[in-house]
Write an enzyme that holds these catalytic residues in place. Structure first.
Site, PDB file in Angstrom:
ATOM      1  N   GLN A  82      36.714  32.711  33.637  1.00 62.36           N
ATOM      2  CA  GLN A  82      35.828  33.516  34.496  1.00 62.36           C
ATOM      3  C   GLN A  82      36.518  34.824  34.860  1.00 62.36           C
ATOM      4  OE1 GLN A  82      35.347  30.834  37.910  1.00 62.36           O
ATOM      5  NE2 GLN A  82      36.728  32.100  39.116  1.00 62.36           N
ATOM      6  N   GLY A  83      35.756  35.701  35.479  1.00 67.33           N
ATOM      7  CA  GLY A  83      36.329  36.929  36.031  1.00 67.33           C
ATOM      8  C   GLY A  83      36.914  37.857  34.964  1.00 67.33           C
TER       9      GLY A  83
ATOM     10  N   ASP B 190      47.058  25.037  31.159  1.00 63.83           N
ATOM     11  CA  ASP B 190      47.520  25.235  32.534  1.00 63.83           C
ATOM     12  C   ASP B 190      48.790  26.078  32.448  1.00 63.83           C
ATOM     13  OD1 ASP B 190      48.715  25.084  35.010  1.00 63.83           O
ATOM     14  OD2 ASP B 190      48.577  22.897  35.182  1.00 63.83           O
TER      15      ASP B 190
ATOM     16  N   ARG C 253      48.528  40.396  52.475  1.00 65.90           N
ATOM     17  CA  ARG C 253      48.712  40.009  51.065  1.00 65.90           C
ATOM     18  C   ARG C 253      50.210  39.874  50.784  1.00 65.90           C
ATOM     19  NH1 ARG C 253      44.138  39.769  51.934  1.00 65.90           N
ATOM     20  NH2 ARG C 253      42.338  40.420  50.716  1.00 65.90           N
TER      21      ARG C 253
ATOM     22  N   TYR D 171      51.054  37.496  47.741  1.00 65.19           N
ATOM     23  CA  TYR D 171      50.333  38.023  46.579  1.00 65.19           C
ATOM     24  C   TYR D 171      50.945  39.346  46.115  1.00 65.19           C
ATOM     25  CZ  TYR D 171      46.333  39.597  43.761  1.00 65.19           C
ATOM     26  OH  TYR D 171      45.535  40.040  42.740  1.00 65.19           O
TER      27      TYR D 171
ATOM     28  N   LYS E  38      52.877  40.353  42.651  1.00 63.93           N
ATOM     29  CA  LYS E  38      52.360  41.386  41.756  1.00 63.93           C
ATOM     30  C   LYS E  38      53.407  42.491  41.536  1.00 63.93           C
ATOM     31  CE  LYS E  38      48.355  39.515  40.847  1.00 63.93           C
ATOM     32  NZ  LYS E  38      48.081  38.938  39.521  1.00 63.93           N
TER      33      LYS E  38
ATOM     34  N   ARG F  30      37.645  49.608  51.110  1.00 63.58           N
ATOM     35  CA  ARG F  30      39.038  49.890  50.722  1.00 63.58           C
ATOM     36  C   ARG F  30      39.110  50.928  49.611  1.00 63.58           C
ATOM     37  NH1 ARG F  30      41.869  43.958  50.171  1.00 63.58           N
ATOM     38  NH2 ARG F  30      40.990  44.084  48.092  1.00 63.58           N
TER      39      ARG F  30
END
Ligand code: NAD
Length: 246
Positions: A17-18, A59, A145, A148, A152, A206
């Protein structure tokens, strides 16, 4: 389509997805033979009918499965590492387990896939590796974040290191840094707020462009980086963020 990826074989993680799914469809439309992988078989199976796409459950936290697939597939021309998870919160809302989970899924996964697939890519004379980063906290200070953004930022460092080490052997390695992109997991994050309508407005606000990015826009950048059009481009962190980092 201009068949910019004709004759190339591409493996994509988190393609169910995405952004990953959009990359699978865009790569296939440009003529690549795509191995679309995801942990979620249900979403992955919706790609089975697509021309030029085969699907495999993978996975990205499973080191043995990654190495087994690499041994089976041999040389890839394109490796697109898309899998990633968004942990919400500051450093004060982050447990050791949260940290480990995100680093394993977002960063260690790329260490593992690149380590597994790179030797055959080198033996075949080169290829293109694309790692999905984000502008969130790695290039701009988005609030809440912490983990996250740290993962990144690590991906950008990983990308530059791989790019530098194998630049003379025909391997290019680039990162993509999107702003906020309309995807199923973004909907989940928005719907988790008490007021999802207001939350969506905030997510949109944003971006100085006043809108969310589309998965097709991110996939178009991935096609470029995967293609020979980007033959002179390695080690970049390409920003597609509606102006967040302006
Ligand atoms: P998404 O969250 O909608 O989908 C994630 C996919 O990853 C799902 O198909 C899921 O099944 C798969 N997945 C989860 N765990 C997995 C595992 N262990 N192994 C393999 N697959 C697994 O995806 P998205 O929003 O399109 O995000 C894709 C990437 O783009 C992520 O790295 C994300 O951090 C990054 N990104 C997204 C945005 C955004 O606004 N959506 C912005 C910047 C960067």
């Amino acid at each position: 389509m201009s068949q910019r990826l004709a004759g190339k074989t591409a493996l994509i993680t988190a393609a169910g997805q995405g952004i990953g799914r959009a990359c699978a469809l865009a790569f296939a439309a440009e003529g690549a033979s795509v191995i679309a992988t995801d942990i979620n078989l249900q979403t992955l199976e919706t790609l089975n009918a697509e021309t030029h796409i085969t699907t495999r459950q993978l996975d990205v936290t499973d080191r043995e499965a990654i190495h087994a697939l690499a041994a089976e597939l041999g040389a890839l021309d394109i490796l697109a590492n898309i899998a990633g998870y968004v942990h919400l919160g500051s450093i004060l809302a982050c447990s050791e387990d949260d940290w480990d989970f995100s680093f394993t899924l977002n960063v260690r996964s790329m260490f593992r896939t690149i380590q597994a697939f790179l030797p055959a890519m080198l033996a075949a004379g080169g290829g293109s590796i694309i790692n999905m980063a984000s502008v969130a906290s790695s290039l701009s200070g988005l609030p809440d974040r912490f983990i996250y953004g740290t993962t990144k930022a690590a991906i950008i460092g990983l990308t530059k290191s791989v790019a530098r080490d194998f630049i003379a052997q025909g391997v290019r390695c680039n990162a993509i840094c999107p702003g906020t992109v309309q995807t199923p997991s973004l909907d989940d994050r928005i719907n988790a707020f008490d007021d999802p309508v207001e939350a969506r407005k905030q997510f949109i606000a944003r971006q100085p462009m006043g809108r969310l990015g589309t998965t097709a826009e991110i996939a178009a950048a991935a096609v470029y980086l995967a293609s020979d059009d980007a033959a002179y481009t390695t080690g970049t962190a390409m920003v597609l963020d509606g102006g967040i980092t302006l």
